[in-house]
Structure formats: C-alpha cells, structure tokens
Motif scaffolding. Sequence first.
Motif, PDB file in Angstrom:
ATOM      1  N   UNK A  51       0.782  -1.220   0.000  1.00  0.00           N
ATOM      2  CA  UNK A  51       0.000   0.000   0.000  1.00  0.00           C
ATOM      3  C   UNK A  51       0.822   1.282   0.000  1.00  0.00           C
ATOM      4  N   UNK A  52       2.075   1.209  -0.493  1.00  0.00           N
ATOM      5  CA  UNK A  52       2.904   2.414  -0.552  1.00  0.00           C
ATOM      6  C   UNK A  52       2.879   2.938  -1.980  1.00  0.00           C
ATOM      7  N   UNK A  53       2.323   4.113  -2.183  1.00  0.00           N
ATOM      8  CA  UNK A  53       2.183   4.651  -3.534  1.00  0.00           C
ATOM      9  C   UNK A  53       3.536   5.137  -4.037  1.00  0.00           C
ATOM     10  N   UNK A  54       4.062   4.437  -5.034  1.00  0.00           N
ATOM     11  CA  UNK A  54       5.391   4.740  -5.551  1.00  0.00           C
ATOM     12  C   UNK A  54       5.264   5.259  -6.982  1.00  0.00           C
ATOM     13  N   UNK A  73      -0.043  -3.781   7.115  1.00  0.00           N
ATOM     14  CA  UNK A  73       0.470  -2.415   7.092  1.00  0.00           C
ATOM     15  C   UNK A  73      -0.404  -1.543   6.205  1.00  0.00           C
ATOM     16  N   UNK A  74      -0.817  -2.129   5.083  1.00  0.00           N
ATOM     17  CA  UNK A  74      -1.632  -1.386   4.147  1.00  0.00           C
ATOM     18  C   UNK A  74      -2.981  -1.032   4.770  1.00  0.00           C
ATOM     19  N   UNK A  75      -3.538  -1.990   5.503  1.00  0.00           N
ATOM     20  CA  UNK A  75      -4.863  -1.746   6.070  1.00  0.00           C
ATOM     21  C   UNK A  75      -4.802  -0.732   7.211  1.00  0.00           C
ATOM     22  N   UNK A  76      -3.850  -0.887   8.082  1.00  0.00           N
ATOM     23  CA  UNK A  76      -3.804   0.024   9.223  1.00  0.00           C
ATOM     24  C   UNK A  76      -2.433  -0.015   9.883  1.00  0.00           C
ATOM     25  N   UNK A 120      -2.510  -0.241  13.990  1.00  0.00           N
ATOM     26  CA  UNK A 120      -2.945  -1.547  14.472  1.00  0.00           C
ATOM     27  C   UNK A 120      -1.873  -2.588  14.195  1.00  0.00           C
ATOM     28  N   UNK A 121      -1.235  -2.411  13.043  1.00  0.00           N
ATOM     29  CA  UNK A 121      -0.202  -3.347  12.628  1.00  0.00           C
ATOM     30  C   UNK A 121       0.978  -3.295  13.576  1.00  0.00           C
ATOM     31  N   UNK A 122       1.371  -2.082  13.964  1.00  0.00           N
ATOM     32  CA  UNK A 122       2.464  -1.954  14.924  1.00  0.00           C
ATOM     33  C   UNK A 122       2.076  -2.545  16.273  1.00  0.00           C
ATOM     34  N   UNK A 127       9.320  -0.552  10.274  1.00  0.00           N
ATOM     35  CA  UNK A 127      10.436  -0.102   9.473  1.00  0.00           C
ATOM     36  C   UNK A 127      10.960  -1.231   8.584  1.00  0.00           C
ATOM     37  N   UNK A 128      11.170  -2.383   9.216  1.00  0.00           N
ATOM     38  CA  UNK A 128      11.711  -3.511   8.475  1.00  0.00           C
ATOM     39  C   UNK A 128      10.757  -3.920   7.345  1.00  0.00           C
ATOM     40  N   UNK A 129       9.474  -3.935   7.669  1.00  0.00           N
ATOM     41  CA  UNK A 129       8.485  -4.367   6.689  1.00  0.00           C
ATOM     42  C   UNK A 129       8.458  -3.441   5.476  1.00  0.00           C
ATOM     43  N   UNK A 130       8.454  -2.135   5.755  1.00  0.00           N
ATOM     44  CA  UNK A 130       8.401  -1.169   4.649  1.00  0.00           C
ATOM     45  C   UNK A 130       9.657  -1.250   3.800  1.00  0.00           C
ATOM     46  N   UNK A 131      10.802  -1.313   4.473  1.00  0.00           N
ATOM     47  CA  UNK A 131      12.064  -1.372   3.732  1.00  0.00           C
ATOM     48  C   UNK A 131      12.112  -2.604   2.849  1.00  0.00           C
TER      49      UNK A 131
END
Lengths: 389, 300, 415
Positions: free
Chosen positions: C136-139, C274-277, C280-282, C289-293
């Motif tokens: 869910x990260x708009x790139x 992560x995309x949904x929320x 809540x995910x944290x 951080x690790x997930x996004x990277x």
Amino acid sequence: MKRVFSMLILACVGLIALAGCGNEPTKEEAKTEAAPEAAPAGGSIVLGVAGAHSGDLASYGLPSVNAAKLVAKMYNDKGGVLGRQVVIQAEDEQCKPELATNVATKLVSDKVTIVMGHICSGATKAAMPIYRDAKLICMSPSATNPPLTQSGDYPNFFRTIASDDAQAKMGVDYAIQTLGAKKIAVLHDKGDYGKGYAEFAKSFIEQGGQAQVVLFEGVTPGAVDYSAVVNKVRQSGADAVIFGGYHPEASKIVSQMRKKQMKTPFLSDDGVKDDTFIKVAGADAEGVYASGPRDISSNPIYQQAIEQHKAAFGSEPGAFFPEAYSASLALLNAIEKAGSTEYDAVIKALRSEYVETPVGKISFDEKGDAIGVGFSMYQVQDGKFVELK
Amino acid sequence: MEFFWEYFFGGLTRGSIYALIALGYTMVYGIIELINFAHGEIYMIGAFTGLIVAGVLGVLGFPGLAILAIALVAAVIWAGAYGYTVEKIAYRPLRNAPRLSPLISAIGMSIFLQNYVLLAQTSDFLPFPRLIPNFGFMEPYSMVMGSSDFVIVAVSALVMVGLTLFIKYTRLGKAMRATAQNRKMAQLVGVNVDRVISATFIIGSTLAAIGGVLIASHIGQINFFIGFIAGIKAFSAAVLGGIGSIPGAVLGGLILGWTESFATGYISSDYEDVFAFALLVIILIFRPSGLLGKPPTQKV
Amino acid sequence: MHGLKKSLIISAWFMFLTFPLMVIRVNTIYKTIEWRWMNLLWVGLGAFILSFVWRYLLQRRELGRAKKGSDQTASLPLAKRLAGHRHFRVAALAILATVAVVFPLVFSTYQTNIMTSTMLYVVLGLGLNIVVGLAGLLDLGYVAFYAVGAYAYALLNYHFGLGFWTVLPVGALLGALFGLMLGFPVLRLRGDYLAIVTLGFGSIIRLVLENWNEFSKGPSGISNIARPGFFGMNFTVSESVTYLYYIMLGLVLVTILVVNRLKESRIGRAWMALREDEIACQAMGIDKMKTKLLAFALGATWAGIAGVVFAAKTTFINPASFTFLESAFILSIVVLGGMGSILGVILGAFILILLPEYMRAFSEYRMLLFGAIMVLVMVFRPQGLVKFQRRHYEVKETGESEGERPAIKEAGEQA
C-alpha cells in the motif's frame, strides 16, 4: 496452489485470445503496402521504410514513406530495378528505441532487401546493430547524430543529411569569424540532439582558441520560464549565444532575452530553422541565425519531386522529404549499378557512384556520410529565413 | 551579489506561477484526497480557450485591454465547465472506490484531454498574443521585473487573499471546510457534499484558467503539452507547503520558484530540477506533512 | 421520456463545452478564423447517444453491486467456475504451457519481440505490485530502479565487458540497494507525501543520467550493448530474440512463483496488515520499518532485473526511456489489472502493452482511446479487472448439499 492455477488458466485464455488478434494487423499492413508477401527474395526488391509514422513525431516520419513510394513508382514505371519490381514495406516505431528494435527485427525477419530509415538518431542507434548483424544496408534521411558514422561501428549505415558536428562547426565559425564574438555562451536543451550539438560547438570553440566559452548549460525543456538562465547569460558577458535544441525552447529564450533588452546575437541549429519558430517568437525572432540544409529549391530534381508529391498526394511534402527522396534514389541506384542486391557490391556502388538527387549530386564516403550535401547559415529577416551566402 | 535581485524576482514570478496552479491542486486534495492529475490539463485548456477567444477578438479588431478581459472571462467559464464535467465523469462514480482508482482515472483523463486538444486544435506550438500591456510605472524596473511578471505576482497574491477570506467567511467556504474535515458528518449536518465538491472543482479550475491565460501571455507560446510539467511542479509546490493548506500552496510555490532560480543562477541550470526535488525530500523528511500542513490524525 | 430529456441536456452541455476547441481554429498570424460547425453536430450526436450507454452501464454497475450480497456463486465469472474443475485446470495449463513454448516458433520475430516486451512489463508490474498492491505504498518513481538495472548492465558491459548472466544478479542487487536508499528517508511519510517524494526520486535519477556525461554518456545514451549469450554461442538476430523470449518466460514464471509465495508468507501478511492500518499493525508487534524497507527493496529488485533485460533487449538505452510517464504506465498496469492480484497484473500488462500495439489502425485516435479506456475501466471496475481475492477461511454450515466442496473452503473477500 489452487489460486496460481486459476490465474494461469485465465492468463492462458488471455494469451490465446491476444495471440489470435495478433495476426490480423500484420495482414492488414500487408494489404496496404502493396503485398510484400510476393516472395521478396526472388521476385521483387523490397525497400523497408522505418520511422515515426504515428505519435507526436509522425510529421517527421510520414514524408519519408511518401518519398519512398514516389521513387519506387518512378522505377517501376521504367520497368523496375534490375528488371524487378520495387515494393515498399513501411514500419512504424514512433522514434522509440524499444519499438525500433521491434521494427528492425521485423524487417530482418521479413527479408527486406534494403532499408531507408530510421528517422530519429536514438531509434537508429537501437536498430543499427540488428541490421549490421543481418548484413542489411540502412540509409537514414534525418538521423544526424555524429557517432552513427564517425564511430565506425556501422559499416552498413549511410545518410543523406549532414551530421550535427558539421552544423556546429558552421555555427561556431560564423560566430567567431563573421560576428567577431570573443565570449560565447553555449546553451542546450539536455536532449540527445541539442546537447550533442552544444558539445561539438564547445569543443570547436576551445580548439580554435580565438574565443572562449563563458557559459555551458542545459535548460529544462518545458520549464515555465528561462529568466534565470537568461540572467546568467547576461551576467557572463557573452557577446554571442549558441543554442542546441528545438524551436520551442529557442523562442522562449530569445523572447526573454529581448525582453531584458539584450541584443546578443543568437545562433542555433536546424531544429530552430523552422517556420514555426518565426511564428511563435514573432518580432523577437528578427536577426536570429540558424543553420540548415542548403537551399535546394532551384534544383530541377527537387522541383520534380515536389510536383510528383503534389500530383500523387495533393499536398506539399513535409520535413525531410527531399532527404528521404534522395536516400531512396541513392539506394535503388546503387543496386542497379551494382547489378545485384548483394551486400558488398551495393556498398561498393554507394561509395563509388555519384547520383543526381534533390539534395544535389551525391556519393558516400567510407564512414557513410554523404559527399555533396551541405549546410548554409540562415538569418531571420523580415519574418523569413534568408540564406546567407 | 550583483544579480541577486534578478534571480530573486525571476524566482518570484516562477513561484507565483506554480502557486496559482498549486491552489487548485491543494483545494481538490483537501476536500477529496485526490491528486487531480488532470488539473494541469485544465490549466492548458484554459490557456487554449483564452488563445482562441483572444484570437477571434483580435481578428475582429477589439482593443487590447478588452481582449484581455473577455479572454480571461471566457477561459474561466470554460475551464470551470471542464473541471465540473471531469469531476462528474471520472471521479464522482469512484467516490467509494479504493484510493488509487481515482488516481488512475485522473491519469487517463489527463492523457485523454491532452490528445483531445491535440486532435481538435494542433500539435504545433502556437504563438500566444501578449495581452498584458507594458505599464509605464514598471518601466524603470524592466530589467528585473517586467509588467507581466508584476501582474502574475499581484494576481496570485490577490487570489490567495481572496480565497482565504472566501473559505473563512462564506457559507460555501464553511461547507468546504466541513466536508474536508469529515464528509459524513458534514452530510449529517445538512451540507450537500456533492455540490460542495463540484464547487471546489469549479473554483480550482477557474484559478488554473486565470493562471493559464496570464502565464501563456507572459511566455508567449502554448501547445497541448504545457499542462504536464506545470502540473507536476505545482503538485510538488502544493505538497511542499502542506497539501490542503492554501497559504501553504503559495509558500510552497514561492520556495520552489526561488530554489530553481537561485540554483540556476549560482550553481547550474543543468540540475535545477534536482535541487528542487532534493529540497522537497529534505523538507518532507523533517516535516512529513509539509511546511504548513497539519499532521494527519491517525485513527485505529 | 425522462431519459430523453436528460440526454438532450447532456448533449447541449457537451456542445457548449467543446465549442471553442472543436469549432474555432484561429490563426493569429494570418488573422484568419476557421469555423468547423460540423464538429459541433458530431459532438452533440455523440454525446446524446453515449449518454444513454453511460447511464445504462452505471445502472448495471449499481445492480451488480446490490446483487453481490445475496448470491455469491452465480456472480462468479465463468472462467473462475471453470477453473474450479480439476480436469479443466490441467488441460488449460497444458495448453498455456504449449502456447508459451511454441509461440516464437509459430509467430514471426516481430510478434515474439512484442511478447517479450509484454512479459517485461509483467515482471515490472508484479514488482511494483509488491510495493503498491501489497504494502500500500504509492510509488510514482518506480522507473528509477528500472533505469538502475538497465544502466548497470549497459555500463558494466561497456567498461568491463561483463555478460548478461553476470550482471543479472548485480542488477537485482543494485535495484534492491537503491530501493533501500529510497526507503530509508521516506519511512516517515504517508500516502501522497510518499508519492511526491518517490516521483522526485525518479526524476533525480533520470536527471543525473541526463547531465552526468562522464558517467552515463548523457542523453545520447549507450549503444552496442551485448545481447545475452549462451555458453559463448553466437546468435543471429532472430535466434537471440527467441532466446530472450525464453529467458523472459522463465523470469516471468520465477516472478509469479516468488511473488505468490511472498504474498502468502509472514512478510506478505505483514505488508497487507500495514496497508490496512499502520497503527494496528504496529500494535500487533510488526516491525514497521523492516516491513516497509523490505517492500521497497523487493519491489525494486524486480525492476532491476527487468532493467537488465531491457538493456539487453534494445541494445541501446538513453534516459528518455525512464520518464515519469513510464512510472505512471507501470502503475496503471497494476491498478487497472487489479491491485494485489497477480493475475490482474498480468492481464493489465497484456492489455496496456498490446492494446496500443494493435490499435495502430486507429492511428491518431489511439492515445485518445487509451486515455478514455483507462477512465472507463476505473469507473466501471474500480477494483481493477481482476479483484484481489484475499485468502480466508470460512466454516460452511452443515446441511447444504455440497458434493465436491470441502467443509472449509477458501472464499474470496473484498480486500
């Protein structure tokens, strides 16, 4: 795994469907291009024409198709080349390198005899290795990038237009010798063509030692204004500006220079020698110098080509028409003189035989550049480009 | 420092141009959280309409200032109409769709409008008549700032003030703020959300059209593709200032304009966009919601 | 009657809307005005007819939405129901495999080449799908990694003569590295702020390539890039096109398998969470951080690989191939096909690449139609062509006559 299967199945259905429709356009093309299916190897001579025939650069590519058709018709009316009919196979690549390789492979796999194209330098560079490996001769009416001939990479490449460095040399000489410039600002549009021209201009100025480059910068095409760059030119104290690029940027820069009451002479290339430049820049265009192909309007073959175009298509021909017409003539003439379509023989004929064309009486040197094609300097005077002798 | 003021005022004009277009972006974004990629095209259509009307009036022999006024009004009317129509066709049916769908629809709309103008008019660059006259009182300053620069800066300042007052004090402005904060709640208290969104698009498009006519007249040329780069820069400006914030859009535009102008002047224009984007990245790292943007409230 | 009146109004509105642009063409130099009244008539007629179609389609969409709740199986598309049958599945897979394998042997080099391009975009789409669809990260700057891969191969080949197979993993690694480079500073950003920064990043990479002549040879690009070799064998052009086709086919298969495994893995679930929320995910103990990277790095890896293949395929690259429009194009493949769905992305790539290629017949109207189709697909299928089916389990009530279905079945759910 279930999911993967169902996906692959759908993908499969899609693939089959698409593969099915994939065939139709080729058939259609074949129809319009006077049936190249007719066994090219033995029966006819197939002249492949590649370039931008659609998209935003179509206006540069389409005239070459018309030119090829006219020349082919002329030969066919006389009984063909070596007694064989000439057939045109036109392929569109929109001046995009990735599409150019598609088109080049298509022409190679369709076994065309010889190729006239491509239109843009980038697309040509992408396509040339494919032709080279297939031993197919290619002649461009408009790709002016110097390394195409000067690198020696493509012994099968020829062109009927002078390369950018010749133009840059002319611009620099004119600025230094005729205008007496000592400090020159060199600008470009960061594009393939413009930056190449500007780099040659810079190196010629530095080699000459009579003037110095006080500014060398690229402007961003399409930027809303160029006042900062224009100020920088003023700051540099340049007494001439040489610009490599196309007319939209040139007219913006010139207008802003004149707005700031700068009378610095502005010299540019044949991307600017376009009537649209005068229309857009209006009064500000007055006095601007631009180099371009020599005025050939008095050449009888040129006039004849224009008449043919008017008769066949009912309109004035577009950009690079004379060059494309000349390239088609030169290619077919070489085949005729060589007496065969064999690679080495045709190359030898291209290099040794002179041929009368709309751009003059030309032959080709070892590298593939045309001998006998020249550039002139033009200046905008009273809203028209006037050739300076 | 000799040329400092030249670069300063050059940047001011450029920044004001970005700001004028960014205002439309920021308004639309503030209200429906959509990056309206077609906004640059509305700007282009506004400029084209202005050119056509000015051209016709010019042929008919109207006086200069009347042409400017009528061309501006026409551009505003038609750009507003286009903004309204685009919203209705491409965005309204997607009100409850996943967040990226309207974005793709906007990119599609942008491609469509570009090619529509290309086919309906021409792919060539066209000269745009210089509608803004040279003011006598600007004559002494013409080296640093021309009349058209002055008009652009003044208009964008006026527009910003007017817009701020409008949003703060009028009924529609209040409805817009309410809708931006919480669409459902606004609906509950009797705001016609659809109408408010339409109004936002119309106002945003109107501003783009004013910008389009003034800027085209300043530069002197247009073609069907001018909306693209202007749109991207304006979008960057809106984000830099904090998207959704009206003073933020102007501030963002100015900062972007100055960065580009000074970077060109003192370093090199080769990398002007690199500097602009690098600045954007740096500012966003330290202020993730832009300079004047409010950090979004995070809800679980 | 009501519809007729409405359509008349719409028709009049469009005639007004398109009046200046469609009817008037003015030449300010020669002071001539051209009036094209016929265009107005066409616009009016067209708008009148299309407004009926538009309303009808919108109505159907609403109907479909209302129906969906009540009965699920009937609304399943035919293909999916067929896919449920084991025999059909095996047969179809076999056909697919055969078609894919014999394609270059049956069709011309040109067709093969186009198919290779399409598969290139499939890989790009699937890579971007990790970042956009799953995490869910708009790139908007995805093309930068594509450029990194392409230039990695071009430069390493030019300076050191390294071959395709050596550079392929290097390109992947460099892609991942750049993904991390972009990932670090933008970790704090959300939504559209992220979008503009990635857009900026993409432009910066392209501008550097354009301006730094000593490094990248600037806008004139790098030519004569070697095609992939096979144990030192020399290929003719058509052979090497075929060879590249099979390389690409293999790559697509690998990509599909890897992405599919990733999706179902721990990290894949973390992305979707992560995309949904984010919060809540944290709270669930996922390292944001690790997930996004990881999402950025893995997404970029595929772009790097695709870049290497691209350079090998065209044998010439210059910065003009890596503009923002290219990023937008890849994003469109993902969203149009259906975000998160592998099949959707594949379909999206096929449609968006082959459509313009085979729409040549419409020549100048091609891009106009292309834009219109993008809008229409989004309006009538906002989730994309293939809706992402998130795996979930549902306990079936007993008593229903379910012959072949197990008590617990996988079912689709709107993501």
